[in-house]
Write an enzyme that holds these catalytic residues in place. Structure first.
Site: not given
Ligand code: BGC
Length: 371
Positions: A128, A199, A336
């Site tokens: 991420h 997210h 996501e």
């Protein structure tokens, strides 16, 4: 000071609400970063009373209030009432994730013959965006037309190891059809890779209202990308047929989550990238979740080729969120929308490269209704 002036002043110091371009976008101070910068919280409200609150820190969707079957609004995303909660930091609650959503193996990739080393923040891998991804930076905000908010961020050449100055714009729009639409746009001055997503952790019964195992999920995916023990795709595109990963017909999320399927064990539940069945480049329906009791329904539409379905397997009750609610194991799910994890190291996967002169643009819509 007379009493007439005192009331507005008190209101200003406690909630600091300022009205931006329209009645439907308001902002207030949410907190201060450790370096003293002001973080703002913008609230978008549509004609039906649906509300989305978005923080300039991380572009986080802090709350999202949508009606249940009886019309009662409930906040259906995990998060914190107080900005300080986001500094701990939580596992990406509601945030914009970038420069590269999900994992890149060994935190490295090669582009145009150059090896790039990224920040390792997930064992040997990067996850991420690295140590300070787009979820932990301050975005510039500008209310747009109607119920929309434009957020911009310049990710500098070399940030977290990624090449190129990347100029990113994310626009959140709350439509009167109860959709939260997210448009992601980016340009670069050097060849780079990127994979932007949001997210949000959803619980359609309401945040902190138990687990999501009874929610029914449909995923428009014939295949998924199995992973190794570091949750890095092996490169295979595996058919979901006859496996607990087959959500082409609706199934309760919890129905097969305890299966001893090797992939389920590796993920500690669902934590996998599903390859979407798509036709054309436009928005197409990726997923649908229904919560029988509340009657809330979420549909996810996207221009992206894939979606990560994650069942909050790492939530363990240690995080106390809004209203003091305890966020236990599988108390939320994430959908996501994205390109496949580790694409920069898999030439056979759809490309995540962006070159100068090109414009990255993707759209995802979270649409809410009732059953
Ligand atoms: C990943 C999980 C990770 C989580 C962090 C998800 O996108 O797939 O493995 O733990 O994000 O919140």
């Amino acid at each position: 000071m007379n009493a007439r002036n005192l009331i507005p002043l008190l209101a200003a110091s406690t909630i600091m609400t300022t009205n931006c371009s329209s009645n439907n976008v308001a902002s207030r101070e949410f907190g201060k970063t450790p370096s003293g910068e002001t973080v703002e919280l913008y609230t978008l409200k549509n004609a039906k009373g649906v509300e989305a609150a978005i923080s300039t820190y991380g572009g986080v969707v802090v709350s999202l209030k949508v009606p249940d079957r009886a019309g009662a609004l409930g906040d259906i995303v995990l998060g914190f009432d107080d900005f300080k909660g986001y500094l701990i930091p939580p596992p990406y609650f509601g945030a914009i994730v970038g420069r590269y959503g999900n994992r890149i193996a060994h935190a490295q990739f090669t582009l145009d013959g150059v090896d790039y080393k990224l920040a390792k923040n997930d064992g040997d891998n990067t996850l991420h965006g690295g140590k300070r991804g787009f979820d932990k930076v301050l975005w510039k905000a500008k209310p747009g037309p109607g119920q929309s908010l434009e957020l911009t961020y310049l990710s500098k050449d070399g940030e977290e190891g990624y090449p190129g100055n990347l100029s990113v714009t994310v626009v959140y729009t709350l439509t009167d059809d109860n959709e939260l639409k997210i448009d992601y746009t980016a340009t670069t001055d050097k060849d780079t890779v990127l994979n932007l997503t949001n997210h949000s952790y959803f619980n359609l019964a309401g945040q902190g209202e138990g687990d999501i195992l009874g929610h029914e999920l449909t995923l428009n995916a014939d295949r998924y990308t199995p992973v190794d023990k570091g949750l890095i795709p092996t490169g295979e595109l595996r058919s979901v047929e006859g496996t607990p990963f087959d959500f082409r017909q609706p199934h309760a999320i919890g129905e097969r989550i305890g299966s001893n399927d090797e992939q389920m064990v590796l993920g500690g539940g669902y934590d996998h990238n599903f390859v979407l069945n798509r036709s054309g480049d436009g928005l197409s329906l990726a997923a649908k979740v229904t919560a029988a009791k509340s009657g809330r329904v979420l549909e996810v539409l996207t221009t992206e080729p894939a979606i990560q379905f994650y069942t909050g397997n790492f939530l363990d009750g240690t995080i106390h969120g809004k209203g003091g609610k305890v966020y236990g194991l599988r108390s939320a799910f994430c959908l996501e929308t994205q390109h496949y994890p580790d694409s920069p190291n898999h030439p056979a996967f759809p490309s995540t490269e962006l070159k100068p002169g090109q414009t990255y643009h993707t759209t995802t819509v979270f649409r809410f209704s009732q059953s």
